[in-house]
Design a protein around this motif. Structure first.
Motif, mmCIF file in Angstrom:
data_model
loop_
_atom_site.group_PDB
_atom_site.id
_atom_site.type_symbol
_atom_site.label_atom_id
_atom_site.label_comp_id
_atom_site.label_asym_id
_atom_site.label_seq_id
_atom_site.Cartn_x
_atom_site.Cartn_y
_atom_site.Cartn_z
ATOM 1 N N HIS A 1 0.833 -1.207 0.000
ATOM 2 C CA HIS A 1 0.000 0.000 0.000
ATOM 3 C C HIS A 1 0.862 1.250 0.000
ATOM 4 O O HIS A 1 1.684 1.447 0.895
ATOM 5 C CB HIS A 1 -0.925 0.014 1.220
ATOM 6 C CG HIS A 1 -1.754 1.255 1.326
ATOM 7 N ND1 HIS A 1 -2.721 1.603 0.394
ATOM 8 C CD2 HIS A 1 -1.750 2.260 2.252
ATOM 9 C CE1 HIS A 1 -3.271 2.745 0.742
ATOM 10 N NE2 HIS A 1 -2.699 3.165 1.859
ATOM 11 N N ASP A 2 0.675 2.077 -1.023
ATOM 12 C CA ASP A 2 1.321 3.385 -1.139
ATOM 13 C C ASP A 2 2.838 3.285 -0.947
ATOM 14 O O ASP A 2 3.436 4.012 -0.160
ATOM 15 C CB ASP A 2 0.726 4.367 -0.115
ATOM 16 C CG ASP A 2 1.088 5.813 -0.428
ATOM 17 O OD1 ASP A 2 1.309 6.138 -1.614
ATOM 18 O OD2 ASP A 2 1.168 6.627 0.520
ATOM 19 N N ILE A 3 3.466 2.380 -1.704
ATOM 20 C CA ILE A 3 4.900 2.132 -1.559
ATOM 21 C C ILE A 3 5.704 3.181 -2.322
ATOM 22 O O ILE A 3 5.573 3.349 -3.528
ATOM 23 C CB ILE A 3 5.274 0.725 -2.076
ATOM 24 C CG1 ILE A 3 4.573 -0.347 -1.249
ATOM 25 C CG2 ILE A 3 6.791 0.531 -2.056
ATOM 26 C CD1 ILE A 3 4.970 -0.362 0.216
ATOM 27 N N HIS A 4 6.541 3.886 -1.580
ATOM 28 C CA HIS A 4 7.490 4.843 -2.147
ATOM 29 C C HIS A 4 8.896 4.415 -1.738
ATOM 30 O O HIS A 4 9.111 3.914 -0.635
ATOM 31 C CB HIS A 4 7.245 6.261 -1.609
ATOM 32 C CG HIS A 4 5.960 6.873 -2.063
ATOM 33 N ND1 HIS A 4 5.896 7.858 -3.024
ATOM 34 C CD2 HIS A 4 4.675 6.649 -1.669
ATOM 35 C CE1 HIS A 4 4.635 8.221 -3.209
ATOM 36 N NE2 HIS A 4 3.871 7.495 -2.402
ATOM 37 N N LEU A 5 9.836 4.627 -2.624
ATOM 38 C CA LEU A 5 11.246 4.464 -2.269
ATOM 39 C C LEU A 5 12.021 5.600 -2.913
ATOM 40 O O LEU A 5 12.028 5.750 -4.140
ATOM 41 C CB LEU A 5 11.796 3.124 -2.747
ATOM 42 C CG LEU A 5 13.282 2.896 -2.414
ATOM 43 C CD1 LEU A 5 13.485 2.794 -0.907
ATOM 44 C CD2 LEU A 5 13.822 1.650 -3.093
ATOM 45 N N THR A 6 12.661 6.391 -2.082
ATOM 46 C CA THR A 6 13.457 7.525 -2.539
ATOM 47 C C THR A 6 14.871 7.368 -2.015
ATOM 48 O O THR A 6 15.080 7.150 -0.816
ATOM 49 C CB THR A 6 12.867 8.852 -2.037
ATOM 50 O OG1 THR A 6 11.514 8.969 -2.503
ATOM 51 C CG2 THR A 6 13.665 10.031 -2.551
ATOM 52 N N LEU A 7 15.847 7.439 -2.915
ATOM 53 C CA LEU A 7 17.251 7.325 -2.543
ATOM 54 C C LEU A 7 17.940 8.678 -2.668
ATOM 55 O O LEU A 7 17.587 9.489 -3.520
ATOM 56 C CB LEU A 7 17.956 6.296 -3.437
ATOM 57 C CG LEU A 7 17.368 4.884 -3.423
ATOM 58 C CD1 LEU A 7 18.149 3.978 -4.375
ATOM 59 C CD2 LEU A 7 17.360 4.297 -2.017
ATOM 60 N N LYS A 8 18.913 8.896 -1.828
ATOM 61 C CA LYS A 8 19.676 10.139 -1.871
ATOM 62 C C LYS A 8 20.811 10.012 -2.880
ATOM 63 O O LYS A 8 21.377 8.943 -3.071
ATOM 64 C CB LYS A 8 20.242 10.461 -0.494
ATOM 65 C CG LYS A 8 19.178 10.739 0.566
ATOM 66 C CD LYS A 8 19.807 11.022 1.917
ATOM 67 C CE LYS A 8 18.746 11.297 2.973
ATOM 68 N NZ LYS A 8 19.349 11.555 4.316
ATOM 69 N N SER A 9 21.131 11.111 -3.524
ATOM 70 C CA SER A 9 22.280 11.155 -4.426
ATOM 71 C C SER A 9 22.857 12.560 -4.405
ATOM 72 O O SER A 9 22.237 13.498 -3.884
ATOM 73 C CB SER A 9 21.857 10.784 -5.852
ATOM 74 O OG SER A 9 21.146 11.843 -6.457
#
Length: 240
Positions: free
Chosen positions: A14-22
């Motif tokens: 449910h409402d899966i987000h994945l944000t990586l830093k760069s």
């Protein structure tokens, strides 16, 4: 007419987000994915390279944690588990087949398949492993090391290992990507046969639209979003 038998949801995202830093700023890998898979289904997930398919599978397996959203697998909330608990959960519930086999080169085929069984405390680990190798047509290759096996044979060992504990869910990430066409077809036929025999829920990550079409449901991901879901479309048509 008898009422339909209720289906059990075994994968619920449910409402899966994945944000990586760069260095260039945040990179959004997954952007609000909702997905439900029911027990016993086969699901093909397709999409271009870099769309987030493999990352989504890693989240299903508890190998990657989402930045936001909930992950419920076989009734368990993965976001509440620490790494040790996740490892135990995977061992009991999930089998994984990778494109690159991931066999241990210093162990024989039999030893590779027996590993998850030994970790699970199976006193008959090697007997069970031998039976699994027999089921994938490698009963005569038990004592061979990965370097002594062809690519197709190595993938069959990896598949035998993945299903050795009778997992509820089998996840496969481009399982034929390193194989020639004929060998790849043999591996796919074997996977579908084992899935049918064990009643396992199977999720395939693939570039092959024809392979995805063999599954009961097809999901298409682009730019970290689900853009097509045949299960949702079939439900909408049924209710029309």
């Amino acid at each position: 007419m008898d009422p339909p038998v209720p289906r059990t949801a075994i994968i619920e995202l449910h409402d899966i987000h994945l944000t990586l830093k760069s260095d260039a700023g945040p990179v959004n890998i997954l952007r609000g994915i909702d997905l439900t898979v029911h027990a016993g289904e086969t699901v093909g997930i397709v999409g271009p390279s870099g769309s987030g398919k493999s990352t989504l599978m890693a989240i299903m397996a508890g190998l990657e944690r989402p930045t936001q959203g909930s992950v419920r697998i076989a009734g368990a909330a993965l976001e509440t588990m620490d790494e040790d608990a996740l490892a135990r959960f995977r061992r009991a519930n999930i089998g994984i087949v990778f494109q690159s086999f991931h066999l241990i080169p210093t162990m024989t085929a039999l030893e590779n398949v027996a590993i998850p069984l030994e970790l699970a405390g199976d006193k008959a680990a090697f007997e069970t492993a031998a039976a699994r190798l027999e089921s994938v047509g490698l009963g005569d290759r038990q004592s061979h090391y990965p370097a002594q096996l062809s690519g197709g044979e190595q993938q069959r060992v990896a598949l035998a290992r993945a299903v050795s504990t009778n997992p509820k869910i089998l996840l496969a990430d481009e399982p034929t990507g390193n194989l020639d066409g004929r060998t790849g077809d043999l591996i796919i036929e074997l996977m579908f046969r084992l899935q049918a025999e064990q009643g396992t829920t199977m999720v395939l990550i693939t570039h092959d639209e024809a392979l995805a079409a063999r599954c009961t449901h097809r999901i298409r991901i682009e730019d970290g979003r689900v853009v097509a879901n045949s299960a949702a479309m079939e439900k909408a048509i049924a209710g029309a």
